[in-house]
Scaffold this active site. Structure first.
Site, short mmCIF file in Angstrom:
data_model
loop_
_atom_site.label_atom_id
_atom_site.label_comp_id
_atom_site.label_asym_id
_atom_site.label_seq_id
_atom_site.Cartn_x
_atom_site.Cartn_y
_atom_site.Cartn_z
N ASP A 74 -4.08 8.34 -4.90
CA ASP A 74 -3.48 9.18 -3.85
C ASP A 74 -3.53 10.47 -4.27
O ASP A 74 -3.64 11.61 -3.50
CB ASP A 74 -2.05 8.57 -3.61
CG ASP A 74 -1.92 7.28 -2.63
OD1 ASP A 74 -2.89 6.99 -2.04
OD2 ASP A 74 -1.18 6.69 -2.96
N LYS A 103 3.49 0.17 -4.72
CA LYS A 103 3.18 1.10 -5.79
C LYS A 103 3.71 1.24 -6.79
O LYS A 103 3.44 1.34 -7.91
CB LYS A 103 2.81 2.32 -5.01
CG LYS A 103 1.71 2.37 -3.77
CD LYS A 103 1.65 3.68 -3.21
CE LYS A 103 0.73 3.46 -1.95
NZ LYS A 103 0.35 4.67 -1.30
#
Ligand code: ATR
Length: 271
Positions: free
Chosen positions: A103, A65
């Protein structure tokens, strides 16, 4: 047919493929969703290659990420830039690759099932990757976030960054005794509770007025959520964050509302 997928390492046990397949089935979107294991040194090539192959969108999971957020040819949206992590890439119609962090928005939407966030006091445990996403999402929404972490210096450093967009303080775990009873929302974004049946939050600090969210989803019913339920609090389990990060990715890619209930059912069938 649209082509979507997920890059990570390991990625074999990702729950995203069945969740997105359920979304395509419910909406009639003509698409497939595949898993691609990518080694750490190959992330830039993988993203460029996906673009060249005409892949429409990718989710990005551990450990890539941050690396994807640092790529020159990925244009970050505001939250992805602040969090410093990308979990959703949209290759779209143009040459530009866009990076998002769903997220963060997923955690917010999970909590918003049970409560509004603006103006609320949040006790957040953790200062790692998951906690960063949660802290920025909640602070950007107007909550005041007390970040408590085993390594206090990491909580302080994160709070300094979050303070540029909202209100946050960084502390050691001992602050929980003081901060939790008066908080509106309690969030665990550590890995505590996954391997052992233990909670990062002292049970006697939990109250009926709390909304308690645990980002851990294996197990779904953590010690923290059991303690919270016993105290009469409202609970939100970690599967909801997974569902909403996926729902947000679906919405970015397709421009349609995600079928959240169907995605939730598909995910919980796997768990
Ligand atoms: P993730 O991406 O899931 O957030 P991470 O970035 O490795 O994972 O962060 C793990 C978090 O869980 C950290 O906040 C970590 O605390 P430290 O910063 O002090 O390492 C926390 N954590 C892990 N094990 C813990 C434990 N046994 N007790 C308390 N906190 C723990």
């Amino acid at each position: 047919m649209k082509l979507y997928g997920i890059i990570g390492n390991p990625v074999e046990h990702s729950l995203s493929p069945p969740m997105h397949a359920a979304a395509y089935e419910a909406t009639g979107v003509d698409a497939t969703y595949s898993k691609y294991r990518v080694e750490e040194g190959d992330v830039a090539d993988a993203v460029r290659g996906a673009s060249a192959l005409g892949i429409d969108g990718l989710n990005v999971t551990v450990p890539h990420k941050q690396a994807v957020a640092a790529l020159d040819d990925v244009v970050l949206d505001g939250t992805a830039e602040r969090v410093g992590a990308v979990n959703t890439l949209d290759f779209g119609e143009s040459d530009e690759v866009r990076g998002y962090n769903t997220d963060a928005s997923g955690a917010l939407r999970a909590l918003e099932r049970e409560t509004t966030v603006e103006g609320k006091r949040v006790a957040l445990v953790g200062a790692g990757g998951a906690a960063r996403a949660v802290a920025f999402a909640l602070a950007e929404e107007g909550a005041t976030v007390a970040i408590a972490n085993r390594t206090e210096s990491k909580a302080e450093a994160l709070a300094d960054e979050v303070n540029e967009v909202g209100a946050a303080g960084g502390y050691g775990l001992d602050v929980l005794e003081k901060v939790v009873p008066d908080a509106d929302i309690v969030v665990n974004a550590t890995t505590v509770g996954m391997e052992e049946d233990v909670s990062p939050v002292p049970a006697d600090t939990l109250r009926e007025h709390h909304v308690v969210f645990d980002a851990v989803y294996t197990p779904l019913e953590t010690r923290l959520l059991r303690d919270a339920a016993e105290a009469g609090a409202t609970t939100v389990d970690g599967a909801w964050m997974l569902v909403y990060q996926g729902a947000e990715a679906f919405e970015i890619w397709t421009g349609q509302d995600a079928p959240v209930e169907e995605m939730n059912e598909a995910l919980r069938a796997e768990l």
